[in-house]
Design a protein around this motif. Structure first.
Motif, PDB file in Angstrom:
ATOM      1  N   ARG A   1      58.532 -16.815  55.084  1.00  0.00           N
ATOM      2  CA  ARG A   1      59.018 -16.936  53.711  1.00  0.00           C
ATOM      3  C   ARG A   1      60.182 -15.982  53.399  1.00  0.00           C
ATOM      4  O   ARG A   1      60.792 -16.067  52.337  1.00  0.00           O
ATOM      5  CB  ARG A   1      57.859 -16.707  52.739  1.00  0.00           C
TER       6      ARG A   1
ATOM      7  N   GLU B   1      52.033 -13.375  46.036  1.00  0.00           N
ATOM      8  CA  GLU B   1      52.269 -14.492  46.954  1.00  0.00           C
ATOM      9  C   GLU B   1      51.033 -14.750  47.816  1.00  0.00           C
ATOM     10  O   GLU B   1      50.220 -13.853  48.036  1.00  0.00           O
ATOM     11  CB  GLU B   1      53.473 -14.190  47.843  1.00  0.00           C
TER      12      GLU B   1
ATOM     13  N   GLU C   1      49.367 -12.274  50.692  1.00  0.00           N
ATOM     14  CA  GLU C   1      49.692 -10.857  50.501  1.00  0.00           C
ATOM     15  C   GLU C   1      48.437 -10.001  50.406  1.00  0.00           C
ATOM     16  O   GLU C   1      47.466 -10.378  49.749  1.00  0.00           O
ATOM     17  CB  GLU C   1      50.506 -10.672  49.223  1.00  0.00           C
TER      18      GLU C   1
ATOM     19  N   GLN D   1      55.993  -6.747  43.195  1.00  0.00           N
ATOM     20  CA  GLN D   1      57.310  -7.287  43.508  1.00  0.00           C
ATOM     21  C   GLN D   1      58.392  -6.476  42.803  1.00  0.00           C
ATOM     22  O   GLN D   1      58.196  -5.980  41.705  1.00  0.00           O
ATOM     23  CB  GLN D   1      57.398  -8.752  43.044  1.00  0.00           C
TER      24      GLN D   1
ATOM     25  N   PRO E   1      60.811 -14.614  43.624  1.00  0.00           N
ATOM     26  CA  PRO E   1      60.626 -14.373  45.058  1.00  0.00           C
ATOM     27  C   PRO E   1      61.979 -14.225  45.769  1.00  0.00           C
ATOM     28  O   PRO E   1      62.877 -15.035  45.557  1.00  0.00           O
ATOM     29  CB  PRO E   1      59.897 -15.636  45.552  1.00  0.00           C
TER      30      PRO E   1
ATOM     31  N   GLN F   1      61.280  -7.851  51.264  1.00  0.00           N
ATOM     32  CA  GLN F   1      61.419  -8.618  50.015  1.00  0.00           C
ATOM     33  C   GLN F   1      62.367  -7.934  49.029  1.00  0.00           C
ATOM     34  O   GLN F   1      62.846  -8.565  48.098  1.00  0.00           O
ATOM     35  CB  GLN F   1      60.046  -8.805  49.352  1.00  0.00           C
TER      36      GLN F   1
END
Lengths: 815, 328
Positions: free
Chosen positions: A31, A79, A82, A87, A92, A344
């Protein structure tokens, strides 16, 4: 809880090359690779709202309120798969736009779109509106509008990257990175994670409350301290509230989760987020989650350090292992989850700055190994596990740096080199001897010196006891040009330098060399002035209660980061780019112009002006002159002298935070834009050609005696006087095949560090593979190269940068 | 022939001419490269000095530029623009211009190198130079600190260092005086006198076996293997210098089961099972060198051996109780 090295020797044998990432990690990794990145303005929107509502209040309170408003309101999500949550963006793989380092006019927004970021027309309108509001907090006009003509000429020259376009907009372009904390980002520092993990934020809040009630208003700074403590309490409460939002979300998701295994995981996440970071972490998993929440609060920052992670996390790991609460495989999975979390955190900056740190650069540096405060080997089981996590999940981030000392166990070196061999460029190796010598020289007590970590790619920091807040990319080759042109900057034609005389009129090399040094001192003084002005503006506009509290004595002092002087006061740095080209150029001028007299001064100036066109014969002679990087004293002595001179000049230039400027050498990828701004140089380089990479590295293709020959040159330089000294060696995989090959590289590293070397990192990738990747980028989406202090995806780099990496000498062990 | 009691230069095998020029050169010799951070030529981090000159003429030679004692011209035809500067300066008149490029009469070329100096394209370079023992010792000493840490040192390779025995001896003596570990990479084609004089200064011998059949050996290299095998035994049994055996596996020439078995038996029975064996697979990197020397590459159509073939050969050595691995 120190493990003896004999125990830790057993660790690496636990894993074999056949062990791979788990299905969970594989899914999370997949991802990460998206074709376009969403830009988000959620954070700025809430910040703007909070700022507008707090008009007139003390700056630090406004900052705390804006943080709280973001943490209370920004959309959050967990997500699939996870285990660690939190985040740094509302979307995302998104990144949050910031306004503290410059604004986002229409052309910059367009530039972002071209670079692969999605921005809706509606968001664009909102960004333009916010530009108008944030103009009054824009630091650039404050610096630019008050600058003297000389300073303006300096800013415009680009001698410190990037060049300024106008007095009001600076270089143009702002800053965007995911992460929910307060800017500015480019602080090289390590906060005291241990305090947060071991005491919990509630304990800090209660301490702050006590101190607030105990304030004696007879003190001159009492009100400032009161504001600081109030801001600290507001911010810390907001962070706890943010964790609770995640706990609620996990609970809600668990209630509707069909899969019982995932439901249990979500319930565990909910429990953990209720516990940390409010309370002390009790388990490895709680410590990981607590660490990540804190880390989100010190980002956006491309240079946020993860500190001596193996040291402060190992007690949790070993306790869990002993109690049977956790297996090694589970710990490994969590360590890989942390790598995913860091991946991320997206990042970019304005067009002009994007070049100097290519490939979504960030330096979230985790330091492992080294010695303990008492001087014992600090290697522990987690040290090995962190390397194993990189081996299994070789993503570009986070960075891992291994501290090497005389007693670093050979199995650890082997493990590290096995990871290097995979081509991640990680870990980087740094020498305890040189780093600790630097700190002792700065008056840091031995125990504290032994506890150093790394901020940014290589700069020394003391966890909780230092912060670097001003560092530039200074292009030394432009000073050489200005000396050849009697004080005129070639790029702009402005006479910003000193009048040291026409090059044609110098009678001896010594006279010319003295003129260069005078120009260098002059321009470094301008750089230091710029640093100080930026620090003072930053101090007024951007106090950060969170990072300030997480410093040693943060609450007791009751002052923000830039209002204190720290144990290691390295607030402002002078960082060189392209010094080796200058060294090689001076050496060639000395030899060919002043000693052998095979070319006249006028001829050289003409040849440089013509970019060597029609004078290929002359260029060949200049190329063949002695060069740094071959252990040749004739060339190296000028390098030794100039590095000392730079350190001397730095020591004479005061910092507004206390003490003097500190010398450092981290080129990142600035050798490319720096080279683009420099004309032909007497080392045989063409105009616009990329400068030498690194600080201790030779110019590409000019070191002809292999890694030992190059090290022989680098070891002559007084690296102990420097905060950092970047040194890249590119190895062809053929030099790293057998265990015996790895052992030889280990000896190479140890020898270098035993004799004053500070850093070395290896790019292990074949030229053929790189050329292939240039042709078929789609097939090499995860090909990693080491750019400078960080790893980047090769295909994301510009063509010029790719060519430069291909051109670097590939050292093949002969056989 | 030409032999004086003090000279190490000697003839072995039938019909070889004595290289008289070497004897009076004393402490200088001919080399073609000094390779630093050499990691596959002995223990630790090393510097390898590549000697010019070899008495053998193996058809598969991977360093053809090392065979002659005098410097040899490397010519890159792709870079040549036919400007003719080289033609004008050649003292032997060996260069002519044709078809837009230069041609060198190799029979007349003495390796003087005047053409190299004037070539604006860098199309011409010289392989080999005369170096004094002092020069070489100075360069190898630059990495002394790396030898200390890693247990490394200096390797003499080539060519064959035993083809310039006095030069090799002088370098080895200097290295031993300085405390460096020394390795000699040789095919062993030399007089016993040279071997026994030099070996006291050698800590490790890398001994190259080309072929076990004397006739095939003569056919492929120009000489019989008889003195080579005799010297190997002497080095091991009389002089007791540690040895590693090296077997360059050349498909179609010496990779037969019969030859490998004979070699394994020789090492196991005539020498010692403690001697490790390195199987070095033939590779194609030498091809470009033949082009640059404007020579015919006899093995242009030969491919490197397969992994399976190498493993099978290795197993022959293992079955004799020897340690053997593929790669140096």
């Amino acid at each position: 809880m120190i493990t003896t090295s004999s125990q830790s020797l057993q660790k690496p044998s636990t894993f074999t090359a056949a062990d791979e990432m788990s299905p969970r990690i594989r899914r999370l990794k997949e991802r990460l690779y998206v074709d376009r990145y969403p830009l988000s303005i959620e954070k700025s929107r809430w910040q703007t709202q909070a700022y507008k509502a707090s008009d007139g209040e003390p700056q630090i309170i406004r900052r705390a309120k804006s943080l709280a408003c973001v943490l209370d309101n920004i959309p959050i999500f967990i997500e699939d798969d996870e285990l660690i949550v939190g985040q740094g963006s509302a979307k995302p793989m998104g990144l949050e736009l910031d306004f503290y380092a410059g604004l986002w006019p229409r052309d910059e927004i367009e530039g972002l779109r071209e670079a692969g970021y999605d921005i809706s027309p509606q968001e664009e309108t909102e960004i333009l509106d916010m530009n108008a509001y944030w103009q009054k907090f824009n630091p650039l006009p404050r610096l630019g509008e008050d600058a003297s003509e000389e300073m303006w000429g300096f800013l415009k020259s680009g001698m410190v990257l990037p060049p300024w376009k106008s007095r009001t907009d600076g270089p143009g372009g702002g800053y965007a990175e995911s992460g929910l904390g307060l800017g500015p980002g480019f602080y090289l520092m390590t906060v005291d994670f241990e305090v947060a993990l071991q005491q919990g934020l509630l304990a800090l809040i209660s301490d702050a409350e006590k101190r607030l009630t105990a304030i004696e208003y007879a003190e001159k700074d009492a009100l400032e301290r009161a504001h600081f403590l109030k801001a600290a309490i507001l911010s810390l409460r907001a962070i706890i509230g943010f964790a609770e939002r995640y706990a609620d979300l996990a609970q809600t998701m668990a209630a509707v989760e069909a899969d019982p295994a995932r439901r249990a995981e979500l319930e565990a996440i909910a429990q953990i987020c209720r516990r940390v970071p409010a309370h002390p972490a009790r388990t490895f998993r709680e410590a990981m989650q607590s660490f990540w929440f804190i880390f989100l609060m010190i980002t956006p920052s491309p240079t946020a350090s993860m500190g001596r992670f193996d040291q402060f996390m190992n007690p949790y790991f070993e306790a869990d292992l002993a109690n049977g609460r956790l297996s090694e495989e589970e710990a490994l999975e969590l360590l890989q989850c942390l790598r995913i979390k860091d991946m991320q955190l997206n990042r970019t900056s304005g067009k002009a700055a994007r070049q100097k740190n290519a490939g979504m650069a960030k330096w979230h540096n985790m330091v492992i190994g080294g010695v303990t405060k008492s001087g014992e080997d600090a290697t522990n089981p987690l040290t090995y596990l962190i390397l194993e996590a990189v081996r299994r999940l070789p993503t570009a981030h986070h960075t891992v740096t291994l501290r090497v000392h005389d007693g670093t166990p050979e199995p650890l070196m082997k493990k590290a080199l096995e990871v290097v061999k995979m081509g991640t460029g990680m870990p980087a190796f740094i020498g305890d001897r040189s780093y600790i010598a630097y700190l002792l020289d700065q008056g840091v007590p031995l125990e504290e010196a032994r506890n150093y970590a790394i901020g940014g790619c290589l700069d020394v920091t003391l966890p909780g006891k230092s912060r670097t807040a001003a560092v530039g990319m200074f292009i030394v080759s432009m000073v050489l040009e200005a000396t050849l042109l009697n004080g005129v900057v070639r790029r702009t034609g402005d006479a910003v330098g000193l009048s040291t005389g026409k090059f044609e009129d110098f009678k001896t090399f010594d006279d010319f060399y003295a003129a260069f040094k005078a120009q260098l001192r002059h321009f470094l003084k301008l750089h230091a002035d710029k640093n100080n002005a930026e620090l003072l503006i930053s101090r007024e506009l951007f106090p950060d209660p969170v990072r300030s509290v997480l410093m040693d004595g943060g609450l007791a002092e009751g002052k923000a980061l830039l209002d204190r002087t720290y144990l290691l006061e390295n607030g402002a740095l002078l960082n060189m780019v392209g010094m080796i080209n200058v060294v090689d150029s001076l050496v060639a001028v000395k030899k060919l112009v002043f000693e052998d007299r095979v070319v006249s001064q006028a001829e050289l100036i003409q040849a440089l002006d013509a970019n060597w066109q029609g004078r290929e014969d002359l260029r060949r002679r200049f190329l063949e002159a002695p060069k740094y990087g071959n252990g040749d004293d004739y060339a190296d002595q000028i390098a030794v002298d100039l590095f000392d001179y730079w350190a001397d000049v730095a020591a004479s230039l005061r910092s507004c935070l206390g003490g003097a400027h500190k010398p450092t050498g981290i080129s990142v990828s600035s050798q490319w834009p720096g080279g683009a701004q420099t004309g032909a140089t007497p080392d045989g380089r063409f105009a616009g050609e990329c400068l030498a990479d690194g600080t201790m590295s030779a110019m590409r293709g000019r070191d002809l005696k292999g890694p030992t020959g190059l090290m022989n040159s680098a070891m002559k330089i007084s690296q102990n006087r420097y905060q950092a000294a970047l040194f890249n060696i590119k190895f062809h995989p053929s030099a790293m095949q057998s265990d015996e090959d790895l052992r030889k590289i280990s000896f190479l590293i140890r020898t270098y560090f035993a004799r004053g070397g500070k850093h070395v990192q290896f790019n292990v990738v074949s030229r053929e593979i790189l050329l292939e990747a240039q042709k078929h980028p789609e097939q090499y989406r995860d090909l990693l190269v080491r750019v400078a202090g960080y790893s980047a995806y090769f295909i994301q780099l510009g063509k010029a940068m790719q060519d430069e990496i291909i051109g670097r000498t590939a050292h093949t062990g002969a056989g | 022939m030409n032999r004086s009691p003090t000279s190490l230069v000697d003839t072995v095998g039938a019909g070889a001419a004595a290289p008289a020029a070497c004897a009076d050169r004393g402490v200088a010799g001919s080399i073609f490269n000094i390779q630093r951070y050499s990691i596959h030529d002995g223990p630790g981090i090393r510097t390898t000095v590549f000697f010019k000159k070899c008495r053998l003429r193996c058809l598969w030679c991977q360093n053809p530029e090392s065979q002659q004692e005098q410097p040899e011209l490397f010519f890159n035809a792709e870079k040549c623009i036919g400007c003719g500067r080289c033609e004008k300066v050649c003292p032997e008149g060996a260069i002519t211009l044709r078809d837009g490029r230069s041609w060198t009469d190799r029979a007349r070329c003495t390796g003087a190198g005047a053409c190299v100096e004037v070539c604006p394209q860098g199309a011409r370079s010289l392989m080999g130079r005369v170096a004094s023992v002092d020069d070489i010792f100075q360069e190898v000493s630059e990495d002394a600190i790396f030898y200390q840490e890693s247990g490394g040192g200096v390797t003499l390779s080539g060519g064959d260092p035993l083809a310039q025995p006095e030069f090799a001896l002088a370098i080895l003596k200097r290295c031993k005086e300085a405390g460096y570990h020394t390795t000699l990479d040789t095919c062993g084609f030399a007089s016993w006198h040279a071997v026994e004089t030099i070996m006291p200064y050698v800590d490790l011998v890398l001994y190259d076996f080309k072929h076990m059949d004397p006739d095939k050996h003569k056919q492929y290299t120009g000489f019989s293997n008889e003195p080579i095998l005799r010297n190997a035994k002497g080095i091991h049994h009389e002089l007791k210098v540690p040895m590693r055996a090296r077997y360059a596996v050349i498909p179609g020439y010496n990779d037969g089961v019969e030859n490998a078995t004979a070699l394994a038996d020789f090492i196991a029975n005539e020498l010692d099972r403690s001697i490790p064996v390195d199987l070095l697979p033939f590779h194609k990197y030498g091809g470009a060198k033949y082009q640059r020397l404007e020579r015919v590459d006899e093995l242009a159509d030969t491919s490197p051996p397969s992994e399976a073939a190498l493993t099978a050969l290795r197993d022959i050595f293992l079955s004799r109780g020897l340690t053997a691995k593929v790669g140096g």
